[in-house]
Design a protein around this motif. Structure first.
Motif, short mmCIF file in Angstrom:
data_model
loop_
_atom_site.label_atom_id
_atom_site.label_comp_id
_atom_site.label_asym_id
_atom_site.label_seq_id
_atom_site.Cartn_x
_atom_site.Cartn_y
_atom_site.Cartn_z
N GLU A 1 0.83 -1.21 0.00
CA GLU A 1 0.00 0.00 0.00
C GLU A 1 0.86 1.26 0.00
OE1 GLU A 1 -3.35 2.22 -0.42
OE2 GLU A 1 -3.06 0.08 -0.72
N ALA A 2 2.00 1.22 0.68
CA ALA A 2 2.91 2.37 0.68
C ALA A 2 3.33 2.71 -0.74
CB ALA A 2 4.13 2.08 1.56
N VAL A 3 3.72 1.72 -1.51
CA VAL A 3 4.12 1.95 -2.91
C VAL A 3 2.95 2.48 -3.72
CG1 VAL A 3 4.89 0.80 -5.03
CG2 VAL A 3 6.03 0.31 -2.87
N ASN A 4 1.77 1.91 -3.50
CA ASN A 4 0.58 2.38 -4.21
C ASN A 4 0.28 3.85 -3.91
OD1 ASN A 4 0.07 -0.02 -5.54
ND2 ASN A 4 -1.28 -0.79 -3.94
N LEU A 5 0.69 4.32 -2.73
CA LEU A 5 0.46 5.71 -2.33
C LEU A 5 1.63 6.63 -2.65
CD1 LEU A 5 -1.30 5.03 1.08
CD2 LEU A 5 -2.36 5.85 -1.04
N GLY A 6 2.65 6.11 -3.34
CA GLY A 6 3.76 6.95 -3.77
C GLY A 6 4.98 6.93 -2.86
N VAL A 7 4.97 6.09 -1.83
CA VAL A 7 6.13 5.99 -0.96
C VAL A 7 7.25 5.31 -1.73
CG1 VAL A 7 7.02 4.92 1.16
CG2 VAL A 7 4.76 5.97 1.16
N LYS A 8 8.45 5.86 -1.65
CA LYS A 8 9.59 5.33 -2.40
C LYS A 8 10.54 4.53 -1.52
CE LYS A 8 8.45 7.72 -6.08
NZ LYS A 8 7.47 7.12 -6.91
N LYS A 9 10.53 4.81 -0.20
CA LYS A 9 11.54 4.25 0.70
C LYS A 9 10.88 3.82 2.01
CE LYS A 9 14.87 7.17 1.06
NZ LYS A 9 15.81 8.23 1.44
N VAL A 10 11.28 2.65 2.53
CA VAL A 10 10.82 2.20 3.84
C VAL A 10 12.01 1.90 4.72
CG1 VAL A 10 8.57 1.28 3.10
CG2 VAL A 10 10.55 -0.22 3.12
N ILE A 11 11.91 2.31 5.96
CA ILE A 11 12.90 1.97 6.98
C ILE A 11 12.22 0.98 7.89
CG2 ILE A 11 14.30 2.87 8.88
CD1 ILE A 11 14.54 5.49 7.27
N ILE A 12 12.72 -0.26 7.87
CA ILE A 12 12.05 -1.36 8.56
C ILE A 12 13.06 -2.20 9.35
CG2 ILE A 12 10.18 -1.53 6.86
CD1 ILE A 12 11.66 -3.95 5.65
N PRO A 13 12.56 -3.05 10.25
CA PRO A 13 13.46 -3.96 10.97
C PRO A 13 14.22 -4.86 9.99
CG PRO A 13 11.29 -3.95 11.98
CD PRO A 13 11.17 -3.19 10.69
N LYS A 14 15.48 -5.07 10.28
CA LYS A 14 16.33 -5.91 9.42
C LYS A 14 15.70 -7.29 9.20
CE LYS A 14 21.12 -6.19 8.62
NZ LYS A 14 22.39 -5.75 9.12
N GLU A 15 15.06 -7.82 10.22
CA GLU A 15 14.45 -9.16 10.12
C GLU A 15 13.27 -9.21 9.16
OE1 GLU A 15 13.99 -11.53 13.77
OE2 GLU A 15 14.90 -9.81 14.77
N ASN A 16 12.69 -8.08 8.78
CA ASN A 16 11.58 -8.03 7.84
C ASN A 16 12.01 -7.76 6.40
OD1 ASN A 16 10.01 -6.73 10.52
ND2 ASN A 16 8.86 -8.23 9.33
N CYS A 17 13.31 -7.65 6.18
CA CYS A 17 13.84 -7.25 4.89
C CYS A 17 13.42 -8.19 3.76
CB CYS A 17 15.35 -7.15 4.98
SG CYS A 17 16.08 -6.31 3.60
N LYS A 18 13.54 -9.48 3.95
CA LYS A 18 13.22 -10.45 2.88
C LYS A 18 11.76 -10.34 2.45
CE LYS A 18 17.11 -12.65 2.39
NZ LYS A 18 17.93 -12.29 1.27
N GLU A 19 10.89 -10.06 3.40
CA GLU A 19 9.47 -9.92 3.12
C GLU A 19 9.20 -8.71 2.22
OE1 GLU A 19 5.33 -9.58 5.72
OE2 GLU A 19 7.25 -9.85 6.74
N ALA A 20 9.86 -7.60 2.50
CA ALA A 20 9.61 -6.36 1.75
C ALA A 20 10.32 -6.33 0.41
CB ALA A 20 10.04 -5.16 2.59
#
Length: 185
Positions: A121-140
């Motif tokens: 949804e972030a990408v659909n709303l125009g978000v270009k960058k996410v800062i997330i927990p390292k453990e969630n990286c593969k999912e994103a």
């Protein structure tokens, strides 16, 4: 970002730190886990070597008409407070950036649930960058074109946002391409 069922929606974190009796309030229909963020954020900021302000702190989660649930608001709340107390300066560099992550009391950023639908949804709303927990990286990283900044702790985020630390970013690959075109052409 937040979740409503399996759908993500954008939540703007607004922070205000002013004089007055010391308090820390979160408004905008937070559930108990979001309200508990106050103690996690306070401890994490303090344990990263930043003096937590002894002032009136108000955090608004907009839009205020949707219930906010979960612990993934911890990181964006902490970043919002750090900007409000001027520990971080250049908010313009964060345009089109989303923060997701649960904080431990020592500042560690813990894995969260629901990263994939929130990032879609972030990408659909125009978000270009996410800062997330390292453990969630593969999912994103399955989301095509999304710039992912994996982080381990709040200190790393602070140093990165100050420009004192470079984090190896990951650009989502072609495994999952979003299509915003709803026509059948």
């Amino acid at each position: 970002m937040s979740l409503e069922g399996l759908n993500g929606y954008l939540v703007e974190i607004q922070s205000d730190v002013t004089g007055g009796l010391p308090s820390f309030d979160i408004v905008g229909l937070p559930d108990m886990r979001v309200n508990e963020a106050k103690e996690r954020v306070r401890a994490a900021i303090k344990n990263c070597g930043v003096e937590f302000p002894s002032r009136k702190i108000l955090v608004n989660l907009a839009p205020a008409d949707k219930k906010k649930e979960g612990t993934f608001f911890d990181l964006p709340i902490a970043v919002g407070i750090l900007y409000a107390i001027e520990e971080l300066k250049d908010a313009a560099s964060l345009e089109n950036t989303c923060f997701l992550g649960e904080l431990s009391l020592d500042g560690t950023i813990n894995k969260i649930n629901g990263v994939l639908p929130m990032c879609i949804e972030a990408v659909n709303l125009g978000v270009k960058k996410v800062i997330i927990p390292k453990e969630n990286c593969k999912e994103a990283e399955i989301i095509h074109g999304l710039e992912i900044i994996p982080v381990e702790d709040l200190n790393e985020v602070i140093e990165y946002l100050r420009g004192d630390y470079e984090i190896q970013t990951i650009i989502g690959n072609n495994k999952f391409v979003l299509n915003n075109n709803n026509s059948n052409n």
